[in-house]
Design a protein around this motif. Sequence first.
Motif, mmCIF file in Angstrom:
data_model
loop_
_atom_site.group_PDB
_atom_site.id
_atom_site.type_symbol
_atom_site.label_atom_id
_atom_site.label_comp_id
_atom_site.label_asym_id
_atom_site.label_seq_id
_atom_site.Cartn_x
_atom_site.Cartn_y
_atom_site.Cartn_z
ATOM 1 N N SER A 165 0.844 -1.195 0.000
ATOM 2 C CA SER A 165 0.000 0.000 0.000
ATOM 3 C C SER A 165 0.879 1.246 0.000
ATOM 4 O O SER A 165 2.084 1.178 0.268
ATOM 5 C CB SER A 165 -0.909 0.004 1.234
ATOM 6 O OG SER A 165 -0.135 0.048 2.410
ATOM 7 N N GLY A 166 0.257 2.350 -0.316
ATOM 8 C CA GLY A 166 0.978 3.619 -0.337
ATOM 9 C C GLY A 166 1.731 3.841 -1.635
ATOM 10 O O GLY A 166 1.622 3.051 -2.581
ATOM 11 N N PRO A 167 2.517 4.918 -1.688
ATOM 12 C CA PRO A 167 3.217 5.277 -2.933
ATOM 13 C C PRO A 167 4.293 4.267 -3.352
ATOM 14 O O PRO A 167 4.692 4.250 -4.506
ATOM 15 C CB PRO A 167 3.849 6.642 -2.615
ATOM 16 C CG PRO A 167 3.914 6.701 -1.123
ATOM 17 C CD PRO A 167 2.764 5.873 -0.617
ATOM 18 N N ASP A 168 4.747 3.435 -2.425
ATOM 19 C CA ASP A 168 5.798 2.456 -2.737
ATOM 20 C C ASP A 168 5.238 1.064 -3.025
ATOM 21 O O ASP A 168 5.981 0.077 -3.003
ATOM 22 C CB ASP A 168 6.800 2.379 -1.583
ATOM 23 C CG ASP A 168 7.548 3.686 -1.364
ATOM 24 O OD1 ASP A 168 7.464 4.576 -2.236
ATOM 25 O OD2 ASP A 168 8.198 3.814 -0.320
ATOM 26 N N THR A 169 3.941 0.969 -3.309
ATOM 27 C CA THR A 169 3.316 -0.323 -3.589
ATOM 28 C C THR A 169 4.100 -1.083 -4.650
ATOM 29 O O THR A 169 4.477 -0.530 -5.677
ATOM 30 C CB THR A 169 1.858 -0.129 -4.063
ATOM 31 O OG1 THR A 169 1.134 0.506 -3.017
ATOM 32 C CG2 THR A 169 1.201 -1.462 -4.403
ATOM 33 N N GLY A 170 4.375 -2.362 -4.370
ATOM 34 C CA GLY A 170 5.106 -3.218 -5.305
ATOM 35 C C GLY A 170 6.612 -3.197 -5.114
ATOM 36 O O GLY A 170 7.321 -3.995 -5.710
ATOM 37 N N ALA A 171 7.093 -2.295 -4.287
ATOM 38 C CA ALA A 171 8.539 -2.208 -4.027
ATOM 39 C C ALA A 171 8.912 -3.204 -2.930
ATOM 40 O O ALA A 171 8.065 -3.666 -2.169
ATOM 41 C CB ALA A 171 8.917 -0.794 -3.605
ATOM 42 N N PHE A 172 10.207 -3.527 -2.859
ATOM 43 C CA PHE A 172 10.721 -4.441 -1.849
ATOM 44 C C PHE A 172 11.525 -3.649 -0.826
ATOM 45 O O PHE A 172 12.310 -2.781 -1.185
ATOM 46 C CB PHE A 172 11.595 -5.521 -2.490
ATOM 47 C CG PHE A 172 10.821 -6.399 -3.427
ATOM 48 C CD1 PHE A 172 10.088 -7.472 -2.950
ATOM 49 C CD2 PHE A 172 10.814 -6.145 -4.792
ATOM 50 C CE1 PHE A 172 9.362 -8.280 -3.802
ATOM 51 C CE2 PHE A 172 10.098 -6.947 -5.657
ATOM 52 C CZ PHE A 172 9.368 -8.013 -5.158
ATOM 53 N N TYR A 173 11.329 -3.987 0.450
ATOM 54 C CA TYR A 173 11.928 -3.231 1.544
ATOM 55 C C TYR A 173 12.537 -4.168 2.587
ATOM 56 O O TYR A 173 11.990 -5.223 2.887
ATOM 57 C CB TYR A 173 10.850 -2.366 2.216
ATOM 58 C CG TYR A 173 11.275 -1.798 3.548
ATOM 59 C CD1 TYR A 173 12.051 -0.645 3.615
ATOM 60 C CD2 TYR A 173 10.914 -2.430 4.739
ATOM 61 C CE1 TYR A 173 12.462 -0.134 4.849
ATOM 62 C CE2 TYR A 173 11.321 -1.922 5.973
ATOM 63 C CZ TYR A 173 12.093 -0.781 6.014
ATOM 64 O OH TYR A 173 12.504 -0.286 7.223
ATOM 65 N N HIS A 174 13.677 -3.750 3.130
ATOM 66 C CA HIS A 174 14.291 -4.381 4.303
ATOM 67 C C HIS A 174 14.966 -3.258 5.074
ATOM 68 O O HIS A 174 15.655 -2.426 4.473
ATOM 69 C CB HIS A 174 15.318 -5.436 3.892
ATOM 70 C CG HIS A 174 15.839 -6.257 5.026
ATOM 71 N ND1 HIS A 174 16.657 -5.735 6.002
ATOM 72 C CD2 HIS A 174 15.652 -7.557 5.339
ATOM 73 C CE1 HIS A 174 16.953 -6.687 6.875
ATOM 74 N NE2 HIS A 174 16.351 -7.806 6.497
ATOM 75 N N LYS A 175 14.798 -3.233 6.384
ATOM 76 C CA LYS A 175 15.331 -2.120 7.179
ATOM 77 C C LYS A 175 16.845 -1.975 7.081
ATOM 78 O O LYS A 175 17.374 -0.881 7.276
ATOM 79 C CB LYS A 175 14.884 -2.236 8.639
ATOM 80 C CG LYS A 175 15.454 -3.437 9.367
ATOM 81 C CD LYS A 175 14.941 -3.522 10.789
ATOM 82 C CE LYS A 175 15.497 -4.753 11.480
ATOM 83 N NZ LYS A 175 15.017 -4.862 12.851
#
Length: 135
Positions: free
Chosen positions: A96-106
Amino acid sequence: DNHGQQTGKGSETSGKMEETNSLEVTKSFPQLLMDILTDPANEDCVSWLPHGCSFRVHNRSRFLDEILPPYYKNKKIKFTSFTRKLSRWDFVRLSSGPDTGAFYHKLFQRDNPKLVRRMFCRGERTQCPRNLSAL
């Protein structure tokens, strides 16, 4: 005796790994992914989002056909295999949000690449493959 097999060094490596120095042979999956993302030639296909805290694959077919094969012993890889590997390293796909579909790790950040050394792989076995070619 399998001293060479545990480090990933030796003639069994191929693609970009063989062309680089021996220190790079033992790069982890996140370190190799960082290399892919920092190569300007790949920006139209896969890139960091402007804030540098997540990345998105823009051209899935080129990513799978041209970018990944050298890291997978030149084998064709399915996107689901790649996303499963991301998941084992605790990346999340933003839904969700503007980064939908992106991959994230802290610990995976464009402006702080040394953080990837603190990342680890989880999985069924006690030790997950550390690099892409071990899939």
